[in-house]
Design an enzyme around this catalytic site. Sequence first.
Site: not given
Ligand code: PAF
Length: 283
Positions: A30, A32, A34, A37, A150, A152, A190
């Site tokens: 989604m 943003n 870090h 990711h 992830g 997490k 977050r």
């Molecule tokens: O983990 C996330 O960032 C979201 O839940 C995902 C898997 C990209 C779905 O929007």
Amino acid sequence: MKVVEGISALRSQVRAWRAAGERVVLVPTMGNLHAGHLRLVEVGREHGERIVASVFVNPTQFGAGEDFDKYPRTLDADAKGLQGAGADLLFAPPTEAIYPGGVASATIVEPPPELANILCGAFRPGHFRGVATVVAKLFNLVQPDVAVFGEKDFQQLMIIRRLTTDLNFPIDIVGVPTVREADGLAMSSRNGYLSVDERAIAPALHGCLVDAADRLRAGVLIDDVECGTIRAVDGAGLRCEYVSVRRAADLGDPGPSDKNLVILVAARLGAARLIDNLRCNLN
Ligand code: PAF
């Protein structure tokens, strides 16, 4: 790295890679981004030749009153990070591309309630329906060989594995261990909501999980570990939503012979809702 918003450009690039015999790996996010990711991208590179990362803040996985509107949108910085990590294509679709018939009346994917309505699902009704719906759409759009998520978001990963099996997607799902800050705090977009004082408290969440795992290994009863950990999380200055010890394989309630466990926690701290988990093997 190509940046693509439209579905036909995405599909024709992926088709060309696949025709050349290259394995395509999807890293859904989604944004943003870090280091957690970017680690997904790194691991993705071990599983295929081409990495497609998606950035889409999915409205259907946010409940009323949650942080959809203020969720940080940082596409330029995300693109730089992804390029540096070795992604080949960034797919950043507008909402209309993902929900062509509108968000409110979209066809949805409903994950099994025994997985989706427990733990975080009990506190965020409909959240995993939104996750399952968008992940199924991304799988259909990109048609990757592999998708990386992830650990997490342990419950999310479990639900995605299940939807991949149940909907017969020919996609290997790879889970990547949580990336942590030096003080143990699990990396999360977050965490940016935390004030300086809250940021100093937040690592206690991981500390509580480590203590809980020690107590389980020392033979303390699961109920006692859960209650004690809830008290410890609250005592550290967070507001605990749940602490739960589950079977790592399927998030079921562990019986006496189950040794492969996971301890999951969610807590509020200021404007942030933090989640974390720790595997605990009793063998
Ligand atoms: O983990 C996330 O960032 C979201 O839940 C995902 C898997 C990209 C779905 O929007």
